[in-house]
Write a protein that holds these residues in place. Structure first.
Motif, PDB file in Angstrom:
ATOM      1  N   UNK A 148       4.368  25.968 -35.190  1.00 21.47           N
ATOM      2  CA  UNK A 148       5.128  27.140 -35.609  1.00 21.47           C
ATOM      3  C   UNK A 148       4.990  28.349 -34.704  1.00 21.47           C
ATOM      4  N   UNK A 149       4.063  28.299 -33.730  1.00 21.65           N
ATOM      5  CA  UNK A 149       3.855  29.461 -32.871  1.00 21.65           C
ATOM      6  C   UNK A 149       5.106  29.804 -32.076  1.00 21.65           C
ATOM      7  N   UNK A 150       5.729  28.783 -31.471  1.00 25.56           N
ATOM      8  CA  UNK A 150       6.925  29.030 -30.655  1.00 25.56           C
ATOM      9  C   UNK A 150       8.037  29.629 -31.496  1.00 25.56           C
ATOM     10  N   UNK A 151       8.216  29.128 -32.690  1.00 25.94           N
ATOM     11  CA  UNK A 151       9.260  29.648 -33.582  1.00 25.94           C
ATOM     12  C   UNK A 151       8.945  31.084 -33.987  1.00 25.94           C
ATOM     13  N   UNK A 152       7.695  31.344 -34.315  1.00 25.18           N
ATOM     14  CA  UNK A 152       7.284  32.702 -34.690  1.00 25.18           C
ATOM     15  C   UNK A 152       7.490  33.663 -33.524  1.00 25.18           C
ATOM     16  N   UNK A 153       7.087  33.251 -32.326  1.00 21.86           N
ATOM     17  CA  UNK A 153       7.233  34.100 -31.148  1.00 21.86           C
ATOM     18  C   UNK A 153       8.704  34.358 -30.852  1.00 21.86           C
ATOM     19  N   UNK A 154       9.520  33.333 -30.974  1.00 21.47           N
ATOM     20  CA  UNK A 154      10.960  33.468 -30.755  1.00 21.47           C
ATOM     21  C   UNK A 154      11.554  34.469 -31.748  1.00 21.47           C
ATOM     22  N   UNK A 155      11.168  34.351 -33.007  1.00 17.25           N
ATOM     23  CA  UNK A 155      11.652  35.280 -34.037  1.00 17.25           C
ATOM     24  C   UNK A 155      11.198  36.698 -33.733  1.00 17.25           C
ATOM     25  N   UNK A 156       9.946  36.860 -33.306  1.00 14.77           N
ATOM     26  CA  UNK A 156       9.443  38.192 -32.961  1.00 14.77           C
ATOM     27  C   UNK A 156      10.234  38.797 -31.802  1.00 14.77           C
ATOM     28  N   UNK A 157      10.527  37.986 -30.799  1.00 13.49           N
ATOM     29  CA  UNK A 157      11.305  38.484 -29.657  1.00 13.49           C
ATOM     30  C   UNK A 157      12.709  38.883 -30.093  1.00 13.49           C
ATOM     31  N   UNK A 158      13.349  38.047 -30.911  1.00  9.84           N
ATOM     32  CA  UNK A 158      14.691  38.401 -31.377  1.00  9.84           C
ATOM     33  C   UNK A 158      14.648  39.643 -32.264  1.00  9.84           C
ATOM     34  N   UNK A 201      15.411  32.183 -24.530  1.00  8.17           N
ATOM     35  CA  UNK A 201      16.208  32.568 -25.698  1.00  8.17           C
ATOM     36  C   UNK A 201      17.689  32.311 -25.476  1.00  8.17           C
ATOM     37  N   UNK A 202      18.155  32.500 -24.231  1.00 11.33           N
ATOM     38  CA  UNK A 202      19.571  32.324 -23.908  1.00 11.33           C
ATOM     39  C   UNK A 202      19.709  32.205 -22.397  1.00 11.33           C
ATOM     40  N   UNK A 203      20.812  31.612 -21.967  1.00 12.25           N
ATOM     41  CA  UNK A 203      21.025  31.346 -20.544  1.00 12.25           C
ATOM     42  C   UNK A 203      21.566  32.534 -19.747  1.00 12.25           C
ATOM     43  N   UNK A 204      22.033  33.572 -20.431  1.00 14.88           N
ATOM     44  CA  UNK A 204      22.599  34.734 -19.742  1.00 14.88           C
ATOM     45  C   UNK A 204      22.481  35.958 -20.646  1.00 14.88           C
ATOM     46  N   UNK A 205      22.725  37.116 -20.072  1.00 15.84           N
ATOM     47  CA  UNK A 205      22.696  38.337 -20.882  1.00 15.84           C
ATOM     48  C   UNK A 205      23.762  38.272 -21.966  1.00 15.84           C
ATOM     49  N   UNK A 206      24.934  37.777 -21.629  1.00 20.04           N
ATOM     50  CA  UNK A 206      26.021  37.681 -22.604  1.00 20.04           C
ATOM     51  C   UNK A 206      25.619  36.807 -23.787  1.00 20.04           C
ATOM     52  N   UNK A 207      25.011  35.661 -23.486  1.00 22.78           N
ATOM     53  CA  UNK A 207      24.563  34.774 -24.563  1.00 22.78           C
ATOM     54  C   UNK A 207      23.411  35.403 -25.340  1.00 22.78           C
ATOM     55  N   UNK A 208      22.554  36.141 -24.644  1.00 20.13           N
ATOM     56  CA  UNK A 208      21.445  36.821 -25.311  1.00 20.13           C
ATOM     57  C   UNK A 208      21.973  37.855 -26.311  1.00 20.13           C
ATOM     58  N   UNK A 209      22.979  38.615 -25.894  1.00 17.46           N
ATOM     59  CA  UNK A 209      23.585  39.609 -26.785  1.00 17.46           C
ATOM     60  C   UNK A 209      24.206  38.924 -27.994  1.00 17.46           C
ATOM     61  N   UNK A 210      24.931  37.835 -27.761  1.00 19.01           N
ATOM     62  CA  UNK A 210      25.558  37.112 -28.872  1.00 19.01           C
ATOM     63  C   UNK A 210      24.496  36.579 -29.830  1.00 19.01           C
ATOM     64  N   UNK A 214      23.860  37.467 -33.770  1.00 18.29           N
ATOM     65  CA  UNK A 214      23.726  36.452 -34.825  1.00 18.29           C
ATOM     66  C   UNK A 214      22.425  36.681 -35.586  1.00 18.29           C
ATOM     67  N   UNK A 215      21.340  36.917 -34.856  1.00 21.29           N
ATOM     68  CA  UNK A 215      20.035  37.151 -35.485  1.00 21.29           C
ATOM     69  C   UNK A 215      20.080  38.380 -36.394  1.00 21.29           C
ATOM     70  N   UNK A 216      20.702  39.444 -35.909  1.00 23.47           N
ATOM     71  CA  UNK A 216      20.823  40.659 -36.725  1.00 23.47           C
ATOM     72  C   UNK A 216      21.537  40.365 -38.037  1.00 23.47           C
ATOM     73  N   UNK A 217      22.677  39.699 -37.975  1.00 26.12           N
ATOM     74  CA  UNK A 217      23.432  39.435 -39.196  1.00 26.12           C
ATOM     75  C   UNK A 217      22.721  38.433 -40.105  1.00 26.12           C
ATOM     76  N   UNK A 218      22.009  37.482 -39.531  1.00 31.10           N
ATOM     77  CA  UNK A 218      21.232  36.538 -40.350  1.00 31.10           C
ATOM     78  C   UNK A 218      20.135  37.299 -41.095  1.00 31.10           C
TER      79      UNK A 218
END
Length: 194
Positions: free
Chosen positions: A8-18, A52-61, A65-69
């Motif tokens: 769960x560490x990777x998932x937790x870290x990913x969530x923290x970054x988002x 997290x994403x392959x480009x800035x555009x994908x990162x923003x998208x 998504x994370x914000x609305x979730x």
């Protein structure tokens, strides 16, 4: 040496970054930020951002998504224990307004100007309108509301939600998002009460 990863560490870290990314974007917008600036602000490497994403555009998208979730989870948990159709709709719309209060004018302008993020926002507005329609249907079935055309009421809500989120209501009335959503809830529920 073998690296040991905790479950769960990777998932937790990913969530923290988002979460941190969303907070940064909500406060300052995103159009003016480079990946290097984002990495520096989040105190991570660019290669971490690329996980997290392959480009800035994908990162923003993905951040949008994370914000609305996250906002949806907050809104739904807020109304979970509320009884009564009128109270649930009022609480739902107020919670949506509260979730959006963190969004700066710059974030909303950047969101509107960037089609992939705007598409996420429009999709979530439609989902929220569908949720309001379901709450209205429940209220009609329970006798709390008169027999109304729930799809029309949901369309009315959608139109106002878009105007609120695009800052049109604030510009024309001076109401901030939270107050605008409370007013919308009051008008809607008073208009359909049995």
């Amino acid at each position: 040496m073998e690296q040991i990863t905790r479950p769960g560490f990777a998932t937790r870290r990913r969530t923290q970054l988002f979460d941190a990314l969303v907070d940064l974007f909500l406060a300052e917008g995103f159009a003016h930020l480079t990946l290097d600036e984002i990495a520096a602000r989040l105190r991570c490497s660019k290669s971490t951002l690329y996980t997290l994403a392959d480009s800035k555009e994908q990162l923003v998208r993905e951040a949008t998504v994370h914000f609305f979730r996250r906002a949806t989870e907050d809104v739904e948990s807020h109304i979970a224990e509320i009884n009564g159709a009128r109270e649930r709709i009022s609480a739902y719309l107020s919670a949506v307004g509260t979730a959006l209060t963190a969004a700066s004018d710059q974030f909303m302008a950047d969101l509107d100007a960037f089609p992939p993020a705007r598409e996420v926002y429009e999709q979530n507005t439609q989902i929220a309108a569908g949720r309001v329609k379901a709450l209205i249907d429940d209220g009609v079935a329970g006798g709390d509301f008169r027999d109304v055309h729930a799809a029309f009421a949901a369309d009315l809500v959608t139109t106002m939600m878009v105007r609120i989120q695009q800052r049109g209501v604030r510009d024309s009335t001076g109401l901030d998002d939270a107050h605008a959503y409370r007013e919308l809830a009051a008008i809607l529920t008073a208009g359909i009460s049995a």
